[in-house]
Write an enzyme that holds these catalytic residues in place. Structure first.
Site, PDB file in Angstrom:
ATOM      1  N   ASN A  72      36.182  50.815  39.819  1.00  0.00           N
ATOM      2  CA  ASN A  72      36.136  49.791  38.788  1.00  0.00           C
ATOM      3  C   ASN A  72      35.292  50.256  37.601  1.00  0.00           C
ATOM      4  OD1 ASN A  72      37.628  47.638  40.179  1.00  0.00           O
ATOM      5  ND2 ASN A  72      35.892  47.641  41.603  1.00  0.00           N
ATOM      6  N   CYS A  81      44.676  48.772  44.227  1.00  0.00           N
ATOM      7  CA  CYS A  81      44.967  48.239  42.897  1.00  0.00           C
ATOM      8  C   CYS A  81      46.475  48.201  42.724  1.00  0.00           C
ATOM      9  CB  CYS A  81      44.325  49.114  41.812  1.00  0.00           C
ATOM     10  SG  CYS A  81      44.720  48.591  40.130  1.00  0.00           S
ATOM     11  N   ASN A  83      48.442  47.138  40.106  1.00  0.00           N
ATOM     12  CA  ASN A  83      48.924  47.699  38.848  1.00  0.00           C
ATOM     13  C   ASN A  83      48.682  49.205  38.814  1.00  0.00           C
ATOM     14  OD1 ASN A  83      49.884  45.276  37.590  1.00  0.00           O
ATOM     15  ND2 ASN A  83      47.765  44.692  37.238  1.00  0.00           N
ATOM     16  N   ASN A 193      37.427  39.145  44.217  1.00  0.00           N
ATOM     17  CA  ASN A 193      38.196  38.810  43.025  1.00  0.00           C
ATOM     18  C   ASN A 193      38.512  37.316  43.058  1.00  0.00           C
ATOM     19  OD1 ASN A 193      38.749  41.706  42.136  1.00  0.00           O
ATOM     20  ND2 ASN A 193      39.630  41.712  44.184  1.00  0.00           N
ATOM     21  N   GLU A 216      38.086  39.884  37.970  1.00  0.00           N
ATOM     22  CA  GLU A 216      37.994  40.932  38.982  1.00  0.00           C
ATOM     23  C   GLU A 216      36.558  41.389  39.198  1.00  0.00           C
ATOM     24  OE1 GLU A 216      41.085  43.926  39.312  1.00  0.00           O
ATOM     25  OE2 GLU A 216      41.905  43.220  37.399  1.00  0.00           O
ATOM     26  N   CYS A 225      46.321  41.443  37.370  1.00  0.00           N
ATOM     27  CA  CYS A 225      45.867  42.049  38.626  1.00  0.00           C
ATOM     28  C   CYS A 225      47.030  42.007  39.612  1.00  0.00           C
ATOM     29  CB  CYS A 225      44.666  41.295  39.181  1.00  0.00           C
ATOM     30  SG  CYS A 225      44.086  41.914  40.778  1.00  0.00           S
TER      31      CYS A 225
END
Length: 286
Positions: A72, A81, A83, A193, A216, A225
């Site tokens: 992050n 993750c 995406n 999150n 997030e 997200c």
């Protein structure tokens, strides 16, 4: 040390990608965890770095076509993750590193199977990436004391932890303040999150979509997200808003993902992945 990077985004959820399969990036493979965390912070800064929601390493894998290691923007490690994995898959196919449309990506949450589709009809080309996100874990419903009142939440693990709040008005919901309270609770000391969501149905067709915003851990409120969309879809099924095997469009500030929670327990997610630019980062400490 010199790093050759690619910036990509999925629905505005942007990351810096370091291709450690590239022979020029052999040193990057051997970086310590602490060094990777520090690099993620510096590269992700919006004003003095490249600017991103985090940093993702594309690494060799003995079990899949590649391994994805995600950090992050604050340097904390992320297990998954949604995406990001779509962007990794497009990168591998677009660059010719993997010469097939069905591939596997190893993550800290397990191996995920990905289908990459490229449509070159009409103007330009469109990429759609469909990910088998695996199972969603129902971690129960709770009522949390927030802003002086009890608010019901649904806890979900989508490979990483999520707290979903259903509300009628996501636009005016004080997401940052509420998420801050939740993330400071001892029960979520490892980070979580937070999503707010509203389920809408078109009366004429019966089709449903979910409007969502997300805060997030490690990055703050983001444009989108992927795992959050999956968590919200699963929560909507568990709470009776949606059905198993039903395609559900999850609309976020950065755009929409199509999710489907299958009766066998797997979550499917489909959406775009786009290149932004490529460059070179000469890492000078300080």
């Amino acid at each position: 040390m010199r790093f050759y990077f690619t910036k990509m985004q999925g629905l505005g959820n942007d990351y810096v990608y370091l291709d450690c399969l590239d022979e020029r990036m052999q040193q990057a493979r051997r970086l310590s965890a602490g060094r990777k965390e520090e690099l993620a912070v510096r590269m992700s800064r919006r004003h003095t770095g490249i600017g991103a929601d985090g940093l993702i390493f594309i690494l060799p894998s003995e079990r899949a076509d590649c391994r994805m290691e995600m950090y992050n923007a604050d340097g904390s490690r992320g297990a998954m993750c949604g995406n990001g994995i779509r962007c990794v898959a497009r990168y591998l196919v677009d660059k010719g590193i993997v010469k097939k449309n069905e591939l596997s990506v190893e993550t800290d949450s397990g191996i995920r199977e990905v289908l990459v589709r490229r449509d070159e009809k009409g103007k330009g080309e469109t990429w759609r990436i469909r990910v088998d996100m695996g199972g969603m874990e129902n971690r129960g419903e709770r009522r949390l004391s927030l802003n002086g009142r009890k608010i019901p939440v649904q806890l979900v693990s989508a490979g990483n932890p999520h707290c979903v709040i259903f509300t009628e008005d996501i636009r005016h919901f004080p997401l940052e303040a509420i998420a801050g309270q939740i993330q400071r609770m001892p029960a979520f000391a490892g980070g979580i999150n937070v999503e707010i969501a509203a389920v809408e149905m078109v009366a004429a067709t019966g089709e449903k979509h979910i409007d969502m915003r997300v805060f997030e851990r490690g990055s703050g409120e983001t444009m989108a997200c992927g795992t959050g969309a999956c968590a919200v879809c699963a929560a909507a099924v568990w709470q009776g808003y949606c059905r198993y095997d039903e395609d559900v469009e999850v609309r976020q500030p950065g755009g929409s993902l199509v999710t489907a929670y299958l009766a066998d327990g797997r979550m499917m997610m489909e959406g775009p992945a786009e290149f932004v630019y490529e460059g070179v980062w000469d890492d000078i400490p300080g």
